[in-house]
Scaffold this active site. Structure first.
Site, PDB file in Angstrom:
ATOM      1  N   GLY A   1       1.446   5.271  -0.483  1.00  0.00           N
ATOM      2  CA  GLY A   1       1.535   4.165   0.471  1.00  0.00           C
ATOM      3  C   GLY A   1       1.008   4.466   1.859  1.00  0.00           C
ATOM      4  O   GLY A   1       1.327   3.752   2.805  1.00  0.00           O
TER       5      GLY A   1
ATOM      6  N   THR B   1       2.704  -9.467   4.219  1.00  0.00           N
ATOM      7  CA  THR B   1       2.373 -10.647   5.029  1.00  0.00           C
ATOM      8  C   THR B   1       0.857 -10.810   5.146  1.00  0.00           C
ATOM      9  O   THR B   1       0.388 -11.909   5.423  1.00  0.00           O
ATOM     10  CB  THR B   1       2.951 -10.498   6.454  1.00  0.00           C
ATOM     11  OG1 THR B   1       2.580  -9.199   6.936  1.00  0.00           O
ATOM     12  CG2 THR B   1       4.450 -10.643   6.476  1.00  0.00           C
ATOM     13  N   ASP B   2       0.106  -9.732   4.934  1.00  0.00           N
ATOM     14  CA  ASP B   2      -1.345  -9.816   5.226  1.00  0.00           C
ATOM     15  C   ASP B   2      -2.054 -10.825   4.327  1.00  0.00           C
ATOM     16  O   ASP B   2      -2.757 -11.701   4.802  1.00  0.00           O
ATOM     17  CB  ASP B   2      -2.030  -8.445   5.196  1.00  0.00           C
ATOM     18  CG  ASP B   2      -1.944  -7.704   3.869  1.00  0.00           C
ATOM     19  OD1 ASP B   2      -1.127  -8.096   3.002  1.00  0.00           O
ATOM     20  OD2 ASP B   2      -2.702  -6.726   3.681  1.00  0.00           O
TER      21      ASP B   2
ATOM     22  N   GLU C   1       5.424  -6.487   6.141  1.00  0.00           N
ATOM     23  CA  GLU C   1       5.022  -6.031   4.799  1.00  0.00           C
ATOM     24  C   GLU C   1       4.832  -7.221   3.877  1.00  0.00           C
ATOM     25  O   GLU C   1       5.661  -8.142   3.856  1.00  0.00           O
ATOM     26  CB  GLU C   1       6.105  -5.106   4.252  1.00  0.00           C
ATOM     27  CG  GLU C   1       5.606  -3.911   3.504  1.00  0.00           C
ATOM     28  CD  GLU C   1       4.791  -2.942   4.347  1.00  0.00           C
ATOM     29  OE1 GLU C   1       3.553  -3.081   4.406  1.00  0.00           O
ATOM     30  OE2 GLU C   1       5.386  -2.014   4.928  1.00  0.00           O
TER      31      GLU C   1
ATOM     32  N   ASP D   1      -4.529  -2.410   5.414  1.00  0.00           N
ATOM     33  CA  ASP D   1      -4.816  -0.973   5.447  1.00  0.00           C
ATOM     34  C   ASP D   1      -6.150  -0.681   6.132  1.00  0.00           C
ATOM     35  O   ASP D   1      -6.249   0.194   6.992  1.00  0.00           O
ATOM     36  CB  ASP D   1      -4.860  -0.412   4.013  1.00  0.00           C
ATOM     37  CG  ASP D   1      -3.657  -0.853   3.200  1.00  0.00           C
ATOM     38  OD1 ASP D   1      -2.629  -1.166   3.812  1.00  0.00           O
ATOM     39  OD2 ASP D   1      -3.752  -0.873   1.957  1.00  0.00           O
TER      40      ASP D   1
ATOM     41  N   SER E   1     -15.863  15.803  -4.753  1.00  0.00           N
ATOM     42  CA  SER E   1     -14.539  15.480  -4.240  1.00  0.00           C
ATOM     43  C   SER E   1     -13.754  16.780  -4.054  1.00  0.00           C
ATOM     44  O   SER E   1     -13.470  17.481  -5.028  1.00  0.00           O
ATOM     45  CB  SER E   1     -13.799  14.563  -5.213  1.00  0.00           C
ATOM     46  OG  SER E   1     -12.413  14.658  -4.965  1.00  0.00           O
TER      47      SER E   1
ATOM     48  N   SER F   1      -6.715   5.172  -0.360  1.00  0.00           N
ATOM     49  CA  SER F   1      -7.882   4.509  -0.969  1.00  0.00           C
ATOM     50  C   SER F   1      -8.601   3.618   0.037  1.00  0.00           C
ATOM     51  O   SER F   1      -9.831   3.551   0.031  1.00  0.00           O
ATOM     52  CB  SER F   1      -7.501   3.738  -2.225  1.00  0.00           C
ATOM     53  OG  SER F   1      -6.278   3.116  -2.076  1.00  0.00           O
TER      54      SER F   1
ATOM     55  N   GLU G   1     -12.112  -4.354  -2.930  1.00  0.00           N
ATOM     56  CA  GLU G   1     -10.776  -4.462  -3.531  1.00  0.00           C
ATOM     57  C   GLU G   1     -10.618  -5.744  -4.344  1.00  0.00           C
ATOM     58  O   GLU G   1     -10.158  -5.714  -5.469  1.00  0.00           O
ATOM     59  CB  GLU G   1      -9.706  -4.453  -2.430  1.00  0.00           C
ATOM     60  CG  GLU G   1      -9.741  -3.207  -1.581  1.00  0.00           C
ATOM     61  CD  GLU G   1      -8.464  -2.400  -1.656  1.00  0.00           C
ATOM     62  OE1 GLU G   1      -7.407  -3.000  -1.862  1.00  0.00           O
ATOM     63  OE2 GLU G   1      -8.547  -1.171  -1.496  1.00  0.00           O
TER      64      GLU G   1
ATOM     65  N   GLY H   1      -1.472   8.007  -3.346  1.00  0.00           N
ATOM     66  CA  GLY H   1      -0.519   7.250  -4.166  1.00  0.00           C
ATOM     67  C   GLY H   1       0.871   7.097  -3.556  1.00  0.00           C
ATOM     68  O   GLY H   1       1.813   6.774  -4.261  1.00  0.00           O
TER      69      GLY H   1
HETATM   70  C1  GLA Z   1      -0.659  -2.512   0.307  1.00  0.00           C
HETATM   71  C2  GLA Z   1      -1.883  -3.395   0.435  1.00  0.00           C
HETATM   72  C3  GLA Z   1      -1.869  -4.108   1.785  1.00  0.00           C
HETATM   73  C4  GLA Z   1      -0.554  -4.814   2.043  1.00  0.00           C
HETATM   74  C5  GLA Z   1       0.627  -3.884   1.756  1.00  0.00           C
HETATM   75  C6  GLA Z   1       1.944  -4.599   1.835  1.00  0.00           C
HETATM   76  O1  GLA Z   1      -0.695  -1.461   1.205  1.00  0.00           O
HETATM   77  O2  GLA Z   1      -3.060  -2.643   0.315  1.00  0.00           O
HETATM   78  O3  GLA Z   1      -2.966  -5.006   1.851  1.00  0.00           O
HETATM   79  O4  GLA Z   1      -0.457  -5.991   1.305  1.00  0.00           O
HETATM   80  O5  GLA Z   1       0.515  -3.269   0.476  1.00  0.00           O
HETATM   81  O6  GLA Z   1       2.216  -4.996   3.122  1.00  0.00           O
END
Ligand code: GLA
Length: 391
Positions: free
Chosen positions: A129, A42-43, A40, A177, A74, A133, A165, A127
């Site tokens: 996680g 780390t990307d 998490e 994501d 929608s 989106s 983004e 919303g």
């Molecule tokens: C969100 C972001 C991702 C990533 C995570 C944390 O989901 O969209 O790119 O940074 O948070 O790991």
């Protein structure tokens, strides 16, 4: 719990598309949400992560028009908007902003004059996680590239979504994501290296236990969260290390000794420490999943949570409560906050024979503390994004 299948979803939307636009859709573009087992924040730091697509999707049904108008329906918001292809700037709501920004980036790279009818819907909670989106972007980009240019280039879809983004919406996010939504394969685990932008698949030997999402119902969106601040703090921390060591190290090459150099700056030190150890946990997690070692998997998840809460400071009271109460139940193997943070879900590994009891226990404990409910989402892993024709 939403157990609708992908086929049902598409069938329902096909009918709705016809009701709205009095025409059949040309294609359906399906993009899944994702969970992240570990890795998490780390990307965007060029590290490692282990996300997988799940059986919750955003579906865009599309037909091409002969004028330059775009009509969107929608399903989830039950709203209709329309605009010209040359007027992609003004948006009233966040979902509208995502749609227009996505079309904007594609139209800057590719020439197309004809507009579209698009129906967008899905069953990914918004919303919390699970990357609704990102799935929305992936499904629209894939639909338009496929329909207009007969193209389904996964890396190109990833690049366009990332531009949406970072360049238009101003979220300095990484590609976790969208990568998971595009590249996942069924039940395979996926390990991504964001330094080389490559990935590998491997099989799980986890037995007699299930992954569960516990939704704290604390909602957040990345656009308005502290997410961008964390991205900047990591860059600042790295600059400080490089200045102090007179080196030019990249984030993916940082060693523990390098980070020690900025120990006096507690906040930046902690941020880098999280990234450093989280990358190591991803590597260890792969070994433990291959071995099917539940205890070690549970420990890695809990270590990750602790680091995200204390060092990276992206948790919140409700989520910390969920993890600390979960630890008291014998069915809980391990868990952690998932995704961008500041609310949303925890991802947990739970023993199958104690699963129902665990869910009941957690719901009761949470209600006693906060007088509000949580939701537990069971999910299965699913294939990445794809296009259906011949509808
Ligand atoms: C969100 C972001 C991702 C990533 C995570 C944390 O989901 O969209 O790119 O940074 O948070 O790991």
């Amino acid at each position: 719990m939403d157990r609708i299948t992908k086929d049902q979803l598409i069938q329902d939307y096909k009918n709705l598309f016809f009701d709205n636009f009095q025409i059949k859709p040309d294609i359906a573009s399906i993009a899944p949400g994702r969970v992240n087992i570990i890795g998490e924040h780390t990307d965007y730091n060029f590290g490692l992560a282990m996300p997988i697509a799940i059986n919750k999707w955003i579906v865009s049904l599309l037909s091409e028009r002969s004028d330059n108008k775009v009509y969107i329906y929608s399903v989830n918001y039950n709203k209709r908007i329309s605009f010209n292809l040359n007027d992609l700037n003004n948006s009233n709501e966040l979902w509208e902003k995502y749609v227009k920004s996505t079309i904007h980036v594609i139209s800057k790279k590719y020439n197309f004059n004809n507009g579209f009818n698009i129906l967008i819907g899905g069953n990914i909670p918004i919303g919390f996680g699970m990357s609704s989106s990102a799935a929305l972007e992936v499904s629209i980009v894939s639909a338009i590239l496929y329909k207009c240019f007969n193209k389904y280039d996964k890396h190109e879809i990833l690049k366009i979504c990332n531009e949406v983004e970072t360049k238009i919406l101003g979220i300095k996010s990484g590609m976790l994501d969208q990568y998971a939504s595009i590249f996942s394969i069924g039940k395979k685990f996926l390990l991504i290296d964001f330094n080389s932008i490559t990935h590998e698949y491997f099989n799980s030997n986890i037995k007699n236990s299930s992954w569960l999402l516990v939704n704290s119902m604390v909602s957040r969106d990345l656009v308005n969260s502290e997410y961008n601040i964390r991205v900047s703090e990591c860059k600042e921390g790295l600059d400080l290390v490089n200045k102090s060591t007179k080196k030019n190290i990249s984030l993916s090459a940082l060693t523990f000794n390098d980070i020690e150099v900025i120990k006096n700056n507690k906040k930046l030190y902690n941020r880098l420490l999280h990234v450093y150890y989280e990358n190591q946990r991803v590597k260890k997690m792969k070994e433990e999943i291959l071995n099917g070692n539940l205890n070690n998997i549970g420990e890695l998840l809990l270590e990750s949570h602790c680091s995200l809460s204390k060092n990276y400071e992206v948790s919140c009271d409700e989520i910390d409560f969920i993890i600390s109460i979960s630890k008291k139940h014998p069915g809980f193997i391990g868990g952690r906050i998932m995704g961008g943070g500041f609310g949303g879900c925890t991802i947990n590994l739970v023993k199958d024979n104690l699963k129902e009891d665990f869910i009941l226990f957690l719901k009761n404990q949470f209600y006693n503390e906060y007088k509000t409910g949580i939701e537990v989402e069971e999910f299965s892993f699913s294939d990445g994004s794809h296009i259906l024709t011949n509808l």
